[in-house]
Design a protein around this motif. Structure first.
Motif, PDB file in Angstrom:
ATOM      1  N   ARG A 221       0.823  -1.204   0.000  1.00  0.00           N
ATOM      2  CA  ARG A 221       0.000   0.000   0.000  1.00  0.00           C
ATOM      3  C   ARG A 221       0.864   1.263   0.000  1.00  0.00           C
ATOM      4  O   ARG A 221       0.553   2.249  -0.688  1.00  0.00           O
ATOM      5  CB  ARG A 221      -0.934  -0.015   1.209  1.00  0.00           C
ATOM      6  N   ILE A 222       1.933   1.244   0.772  1.00  0.00           N
ATOM      7  CA  ILE A 222       2.848   2.387   0.812  1.00  0.00           C
ATOM      8  C   ILE A 222       3.421   2.657  -0.572  1.00  0.00           C
ATOM      9  O   ILE A 222       3.399   3.785  -1.072  1.00  0.00           O
ATOM     10  CB  ILE A 222       4.008   2.129   1.810  1.00  0.00           C
ATOM     11  N   VAL A 223       3.915   1.596  -1.212  1.00  0.00           N
ATOM     12  CA  VAL A 223       4.572   1.738  -2.505  1.00  0.00           C
ATOM     13  C   VAL A 223       3.597   2.194  -3.590  1.00  0.00           C
ATOM     14  O   VAL A 223       3.889   3.123  -4.351  1.00  0.00           O
ATOM     15  CB  VAL A 223       5.247   0.412  -2.928  1.00  0.00           C
ATOM     16  N   THR A 224       2.442   1.561  -3.666  1.00  0.00           N
ATOM     17  CA  THR A 224       1.491   1.908  -4.725  1.00  0.00           C
ATOM     18  C   THR A 224       0.976   3.335  -4.555  1.00  0.00           C
ATOM     19  O   THR A 224       0.818   4.059  -5.547  1.00  0.00           O
ATOM     20  CB  THR A 224       0.307   0.925  -4.752  1.00  0.00           C
ATOM     21  N   THR A 225       0.717   3.740  -3.325  1.00  0.00           N
ATOM     22  CA  THR A 225       0.246   5.104  -3.076  1.00  0.00           C
ATOM     23  C   THR A 225       1.284   6.131  -3.506  1.00  0.00           C
ATOM     24  O   THR A 225       0.969   7.129  -4.173  1.00  0.00           O
ATOM     25  CB  THR A 225      -0.089   5.303  -1.587  1.00  0.00           C
ATOM     26  N   GLN A 226       2.526   5.879  -3.135  1.00  0.00           N
ATOM     27  CA  GLN A 226       3.609   6.810  -3.462  1.00  0.00           C
ATOM     28  C   GLN A 226       3.849   6.882  -4.966  1.00  0.00           C
ATOM     29  O   GLN A 226       3.995   7.965  -5.533  1.00  0.00           O
ATOM     30  CB  GLN A 226       4.888   6.376  -2.747  1.00  0.00           C
ATOM     31  N   LEU A 227       3.905   5.721  -5.621  1.00  0.00           N
ATOM     32  CA  LEU A 227       4.221   5.705  -7.048  1.00  0.00           C
ATOM     33  C   LEU A 227       3.093   6.286  -7.896  1.00  0.00           C
ATOM     34  O   LEU A 227       3.344   6.963  -8.897  1.00  0.00           O
ATOM     35  CB  LEU A 227       4.537   4.276  -7.505  1.00  0.00           C
ATOM     36  N   LYS A 228       1.858   6.029  -7.521  1.00  0.00           N
ATOM     37  CA  LYS A 228       0.739   6.553  -8.291  1.00  0.00           C
ATOM     38  C   LYS A 228       0.608   8.061  -8.162  1.00  0.00           C
ATOM     39  O   LYS A 228      -0.059   8.702  -8.978  1.00  0.00           O
ATOM     40  CB  LYS A 228      -0.558   5.859  -7.873  1.00  0.00           C
ATOM     41  N   SER A 229       1.276   8.631  -7.177  1.00  0.00           N
ATOM     42  CA  SER A 229       1.231  10.086  -7.016  1.00  0.00           C
ATOM     43  C   SER A 229       2.149  10.801  -8.013  1.00  0.00           C
ATOM     44  O   SER A 229       2.007  12.005  -8.242  1.00  0.00           O
ATOM     45  CB  SER A 229       1.632  10.475  -5.587  1.00  0.00           C
ATOM     46  N   ILE A 230       3.092  10.037  -8.616  1.00  0.00           N
ATOM     47  CA  ILE A 230       4.034  10.671  -9.551  1.00  0.00           C
ATOM     48  C   ILE A 230       4.077   9.984 -10.922  1.00  0.00           C
ATOM     49  O   ILE A 230       4.831  10.391 -11.796  1.00  0.00           O
ATOM     50  CB  ILE A 230       5.465  10.723  -8.951  1.00  0.00           C
ATOM     51  N   SER A 231       3.293   8.917 -11.097  1.00  0.00           N
ATOM     52  CA  SER A 231       3.352   8.175 -12.349  1.00  0.00           C
ATOM     53  C   SER A 231       1.955   7.765 -12.815  1.00  0.00           C
ATOM     54  O   SER A 231       1.057   7.526 -11.997  1.00  0.00           O
ATOM     55  CB  SER A 231       4.220   6.924 -12.179  1.00  0.00           C
ATOM     56  N   SER A 232       1.795   7.669 -14.123  1.00  0.00           N
ATOM     57  CA  SER A 232       0.519   7.246 -14.695  1.00  0.00           C
ATOM     58  C   SER A 232       0.496   5.742 -14.977  1.00  0.00           C
ATOM     59  O   SER A 232      -0.475   5.222 -15.529  1.00  0.00           O
ATOM     60  CB  SER A 232       0.255   8.002 -16.003  1.00  0.00           C
TER      61      SER A 232
END
Length: 297
Positions: A221-232
């Motif tokens: 959850r940490i990783v997906t939340t962080q990455l989706k904030s800067i990537s499509s």
């Protein structure tokens, strides 16, 4: 029960990770439930047509070929264990052939995306924010597997030698250099950890807001939340940062054998998967360096 002995076999003899042991055990339990319900038999009486029947059901349920292959691998290991234990005479999975799988190469994060991710401002006094940033930065700068990061302890950080002690697959230990910025990030996190959870006896490096060891679902959850904030990108996971780590090293001229050691791969073939996403960079290196390239003249 045979299942618990099987788990012991996986952990001690095969030296599988906790995650792999759980996955294999679940696969075997599902299969045994299937043969009990449909054939009224136990593991000792299983034959290959029964396995094929389960495989057909999985296909009808639209389980992916990759997941089915994993389940079949679990069964093969299980029946090998039964054979070694003298419970069955032969492994019914010996003649099984894996289903074809499309090798969809995961697209790594770009250097700009990583820069955007790690330059986002955070509250340096907030434990959760600092922990999450530390997790993301460590996954990228050390190329860790999900289970490896979760199993890190406070003692895994060698401050004097500026390196990380990692227990990988089959409990194989490797050392990974820590960048000065990464070491500083870890130190900042440990200060907050001690400030908020000084009474905690948990040895794991990364903990939850309740002082318990971090767990796979939370890490995901940490990783997906962080990455989706800067990537499509639609598919993001902890593994994409490991993939990105390897790709960026190769793109910047790192030798394949060195990357292999950092990743903890047993064979070079596993590392070569990452050269596919680095092919454009490799083409440029080839074009610039090869004496037969007339265009550079």
């Amino acid at each position: 029960m045979q299942e618990s002995q099987f788990e012991k076999y996986l952990r001690l003899e095969r030296q599988y990770s906790v995650h792999t042991v759980e996955a294999y055990s679940n696969d075997v339990a599902q299969f045994l439930d299937f043969v009990t319900e449909n054939f009224e038999t136990d593991a000792a009486q299983v034959n290959y047509p029964m396995v094929r029947s389960w495989l057909a059901v999985l296909l009808e349920q639209q389980v992916s070929n990759r997941s089915i292959n994993r389940k079949m691998s679990s069964l093969k290991t299980y029946f090998k264990y039964l054979q070694l234990s003298g419970i069955v005479d032969s492994n019914v999975m010996n003649k099984h052939k894996s289903l074809k799988v499309n090798n969809n190469i995961q697209t790594p994060m770009s250097p700009d995306e990583i820069k955007s991710l790690l330059s986002q401002p955070i509250d340096e006094t907030d434990f959760t924010a600092v922990r999450d940033r530390c997790v993301m930065e460590l996954l990228y700068t050390a190329g860790l597997r999900r289970a490896e990061l979760i199993s890190l302890t406070i003692a895994s950080i060698d401050h004097q030698k500026k390196q990380l002690i990692v227990n990988g697959k089959r409990n194989k230990q490797r050392l990974i250099p820590l960048l000065p910025s990464m070491l500083e990030r870890i130190n900042n996190y440990k200060v907050l950890r001690e400030l908020h959870y000084s009474s905690s006896t948990v040895q794991e490096l990364f903990i939850t807001s309740k002082g318990k060891p971090i767990y796979p679902t939370l890490l995901y959850r940490i990783v997906t939340t962080q990455l989706k904030s800067i990537s499509s990108k639609t598919k993001v996971s902890p593994h994409i940062l490991r993939h990105t780590f390897a790709t960026h090293l190769i793109n910047n001229g790192a030798e394949l054998n060195g990357v292999k050691e950092l990743l903890g791969h047993a064979s070079l073939a596993s590392t070569q998967v990452y050269t596919h996403s680095s092919m454009e960079a490799l083409k440029k290196v080839h074009a610039l360096a090869h004496p037969r390239n007339n265009k550079k003249r």
